[in-house]
Scaffold this motif. Structure first.
Motif, short mmCIF file in Angstrom:
data_model
loop_
_atom_site.label_atom_id
_atom_site.label_comp_id
_atom_site.label_asym_id
_atom_site.label_seq_id
_atom_site.Cartn_x
_atom_site.Cartn_y
_atom_site.Cartn_z
N PHE A 3 -3.91 -6.14 9.57
CA PHE A 3 -3.54 -4.77 9.01
C PHE A 3 -3.33 -3.65 10.04
N ASP A 71 2.94 3.52 7.98
CA ASP A 71 2.57 2.34 7.76
C ASP A 71 1.29 1.67 7.78
N ASP A 73 -2.44 0.87 6.72
CA ASP A 73 -3.01 0.10 5.43
C ASP A 73 -4.54 0.60 5.35
N LYS A 113 -0.49 5.01 0.17
CA LYS A 113 -0.95 3.67 -0.35
C LYS A 113 -2.30 3.09 0.57
N ALA A 114 -2.48 3.89 1.60
CA ALA A 114 -3.57 3.40 2.48
C ALA A 114 -4.87 3.54 1.73
N ARG A 144 -8.60 3.52 -3.95
CA ARG A 144 -8.24 3.54 -2.72
C ARG A 144 -8.99 4.66 -1.67
N LEU A 244 -11.15 -4.67 4.31
CA LEU A 244 -10.05 -5.33 5.02
C LEU A 244 -9.95 -6.63 4.40
N ALA A 247 -9.15 -6.83 1.03
CA ALA A 247 -7.90 -6.82 0.96
C ALA A 247 -6.87 -8.10 1.34
#
Length: 333
Positions: A3, A71, A73, A113-114, A144, A244, A247
């Motif tokens: 990620f 970008d 995560d 979306k992180a 989230r 993480l 995820a």
């Protein structure tokens, strides 16, 4: 699976060791470090470590926050000023609230979306600030957004094992810590300690106070030179790793305790109905999954003493939460 992780406030007392710990994670392929000063230097230093992730540092100029967040995560936020002797977490509000609000605007625009992990104090108020900004921008997902309260769990494990006369076995001690992340809003459920330990009432009360105000020990010991930065970095990295891992598809074996909006899962309604008063946010046991909060678990049985602690916590938390919500309502985004 790996990620992109972002640390916002990476040059600070928590940010530097936190970034160092995240650089060691095999789950991180790219590590973006942002701060108002010194982030490129921290990135250059950490980049020499021979682990696979690529590290880049960013400053405010040239849309640095935007490029850092692109970008992403997971975004971990230790940004803000630390506590000084005599300061409470609420004393930090006026300074850190604006910092967290502005970071949240950037997250909404560039990393909606992180997973967002908030360390900046006062967490009881800063998490609602992030939530309100994301709501206004139409990208709020309660699954989230996390307030990092892991340090309270870490301290509880350490202090209880010491009190039990087994300091080298602290890893074995699991103590639920619920509520919030400051003073009396922190509620250790010592009756559920595993392995079980029996303490007299005086020792029990002493442990609760030490867990609630453990940060003051560090502030005092550092004598004006800072607050709990290294232990907080450890706790932040531990929780980020858990997020993480989940995820990446690794199922959560043990619950993590984290300060969340109770709408994140149906189990939140059950907790809210069991509390001695209304609380929109609460640190609760959660199982993590690919999308963040997978399940909110019940707090479980509590003693009469712990019920009183919960009453105090809820009454204080509502003021903290309202403070954060009102701050965003009065802000121009």
């Amino acid at each position: 699976m790996s990620f992109k992780a972002v640390v916002v406030g990476a040059a600070g007392g928590i940010g530097q060791p936190l970034s160092l710990l995240l650089k060691q994670s095999t789950l991180v392929k790219e590590l973006a470090l942002y701060d108002v000063v010194n982030a490129p230097g921290v990135a250059a230093d950490i980049s020499h470590i021979n682990t696979p992730s690529i590290v880049k540092g960013y400053l405010p100029k040239d849309d640095g926050l935007q490029h850092a967040l692109k970008d992403a995560d997971i975004v971990v936020i230790p940004a803000g000023v630390p506590r000084k002797p005599g300061m409470t977490r609420d004393d930090l509000f006026n300074i850190n609230a604006s910092i967290v609000r502005d970071i949240s605007v950037g997250i909404a625009a560039h990393a909606p979306k992180a997973f967002v992990l908030v360390i900046s104090n006062p967490v009881n108020s800063t998490v609602p600030i992030v939530a309100e900004v994301l709501k206004k921008k139409g990208v709020f997902d309660p699954k989230r957004l996390f307030g990092v309260t892991t340090l309270d769990v870490v301290r509880a494990s350490t202090f209880v094992s010491e009190a039990a006369g087994k300091p080298t076995e602290s890893l074995e001690y699991r103590i639920p810590v619920v509520g919030g992340h400051s003073g009396e809003t922190i509620v250790p459920i010592l009756s559920q300690t595993q392995p079980s330990s029996n303490f007299d009432q005086s020792t029990l009360e002493g442990l609760v106070k030490r867990i609630q105000f453990g940060g003051d020990e560090v502030v005092k010991a550092k004598d004006g030179a800072g607050s709990a930065t290294l232990s907080m970095a450890f706790a932040g990295a531990r929780f980020a790793t858990a997020v993480l891992e989940a995820a990446s598809g690794k199922s959560s074996q043990q619950p993590e305790y984290t300060y969340v909006h109770l709408s994140a899962d149906a189990g939140g309604k059950e907790i809210e109905s069991s509390l001695p008063g209304k609380a929109e946010y609460f640190s609760v046991p959660v199982l993590l999954g690919k999308n963040g909060v997978e399940k909110i678990l019940p707090i479980g049985n509590t003693t009469d003493y712990e019920k009183k602690l919960l009453e105090t916590a809820v009454s204080q938390l509502n003021g903290n939460i309202s403070k954060g919500v009102s701050f965003v309502e009065s802000s121009k985004l």
